[in-house]
Scaffold this active site. Structure first.
Site, mmCIF file in Angstrom:
data_model
loop_
_atom_site.group_PDB
_atom_site.id
_atom_site.type_symbol
_atom_site.label_atom_id
_atom_site.label_comp_id
_atom_site.label_asym_id
_atom_site.label_seq_id
_atom_site.Cartn_x
_atom_site.Cartn_y
_atom_site.Cartn_z
ATOM 1 N N GLU A 70 0.810 -1.312 0.151
ATOM 2 C CA GLU A 70 0.046 -0.023 -0.042
ATOM 3 C C GLU A 70 0.875 1.346 0.024
ATOM 4 O O GLU A 70 2.113 1.475 0.642
ATOM 5 C CB GLU A 70 -0.897 -0.058 1.277
ATOM 6 C CG GLU A 70 -1.708 1.098 1.438
ATOM 7 C CD GLU A 70 -2.481 1.271 2.670
ATOM 8 O OE1 GLU A 70 -3.448 1.989 2.764
ATOM 9 O OE2 GLU A 70 -2.317 0.487 3.671
ATOM 10 N N LYS A 112 -9.560 3.006 -2.354
ATOM 11 C CA LYS A 112 -9.652 2.228 -0.956
ATOM 12 C C LYS A 112 -11.130 2.678 -0.353
ATOM 13 O O LYS A 112 -11.229 3.806 -0.232
ATOM 14 C CB LYS A 112 -8.316 2.796 -0.079
ATOM 15 C CG LYS A 112 -8.568 1.881 1.338
ATOM 16 C CD LYS A 112 -7.398 2.247 2.148
ATOM 17 C CE LYS A 112 -7.445 1.607 3.551
ATOM 18 N NZ LYS A 112 -6.132 2.211 4.297
ATOM 19 N N CYS A 151 -5.554 -3.054 2.890
ATOM 20 C CA CYS A 151 -5.156 -2.830 4.145
ATOM 21 C C CYS A 151 -6.536 -3.062 5.060
ATOM 22 O O CYS A 151 -7.059 -3.808 5.181
ATOM 23 C CB CYS A 151 -4.363 -1.624 4.729
ATOM 24 S SG CYS A 151 -3.289 -1.326 6.024
#
Length: 263
Positions: A42, A112, A146
């Protein structure tokens, strides 16, 4: 499908160094491991995440990422799941995953969805609003970033769309590394899919990142796991086992979605 996860130690806010280092690691992975896919963690271009001068540090609509890593994918004839990058688009900042095929074409982008509010990510980045599936060498794949992995609805949605391999790219801290190890294995088991978890390592500010990148099969077996330092891990995924697993324990057939209330 042979996958190499690059557990990268990037430098916070040092974009030029991080681009050069990422490309060197990709070249090393291809030369030594001969993978079909290489994966970065990430926000490898900026680290997670510099608050000062963030707008200027972020890629402009992914242009540098697409130019440099797209060209590298074509040169090396490799699929690149380019983790995610800090990305500036339409006067907003996103945490954006970018995927390239062997021709160097950008075949998927994903912002995200679940921003990590405990560290204030939502105060700097905009929320994503769509999932992403794509094909690499004919295999249906998906990606999560994540904190996304804590939300089982996302992985299940990818599974229901036929995904066989999920790439989970992260900057997961060492203090909670047990959580990601358990979550990645659980997501693989409950969705009967392969998980390629690629974390960062090293320290950014006061946060120490936990490594432990792993390739996990649909039974929850860890095929290979990294340590705490920068390294490249590789495993061959036997995709032929998925059909037998899904037929022997058919959780998708036995779902009762009309009784679930998730809103």
């Amino acid at each position: 499908m042979r996958i190499s996860c690059i557990q990268m130690n990037m430098k916070l806010a040092n974009v030029d160094y991080n681009f050069a280092h990422a490309q060197n690691l990709i070249r090393e992975a291809v030369a030594t491991e001969q993978p079909d896919v290489v994966v970065l963690p990430e926000t490898w271009n900026i680290g997670f995440f510099p608050k000062d001068n963030l707008t200027a540090l972020c890629d402009n609509n992914g242009e540098r990422t697409k130019q440099e890593l797209g060209s590298l994918a074509k040169e090396l004839n490799i699929n690149i799941v380019a983790g995610s990058v800090g990305n500036r688009r339409e006067n907003k900042i996103y945490n954006t995953a970018v995927v390239f095929d062997r021709e160097g074409l950008c075949i998927a982008e994903y912002d995200k969805i679940h921003l990590f509010t405990p560290l204030g990510e939502h105060n700097y980045f905009s929320w994503g609003n769509h999932i992403s599936t794509f094909k690499l060498d004919g295999v249906i794949c998906g990606i999560v970033i994540c904190y996304d992995i804590r939300f089982p609805e996302l992985a299940r949605t990818l599974a229901l769309q036929g995904t066989d391999v999920v790439f989970a790219v992260a900057q997961w801290p060492s203090v909670r590394i047990t959580h990601i190890n358990v979550l990645a294995e659980a997501r693989a088991i409950e969705n009967q899919m392969f998980f390629a978890f690629t974390n960062s390592c090293g320290t950014a500010g006061e946060i120490k990142y936990g490594g432990n990148s792993a390739l996990i099969n649909p039974w929850g077996k860890v095929l290979v796991r990294a340590g705490l330092q920068e390294e490249i891990i590789t495993a061959e995924l036997d995709l032929s086992i998925i059909a037998d697993i899904r037929s022997s324990i058919n959780v998708f057939r036995d779902r009762q979605p009309t009784t679930y209330k998730l809103d």
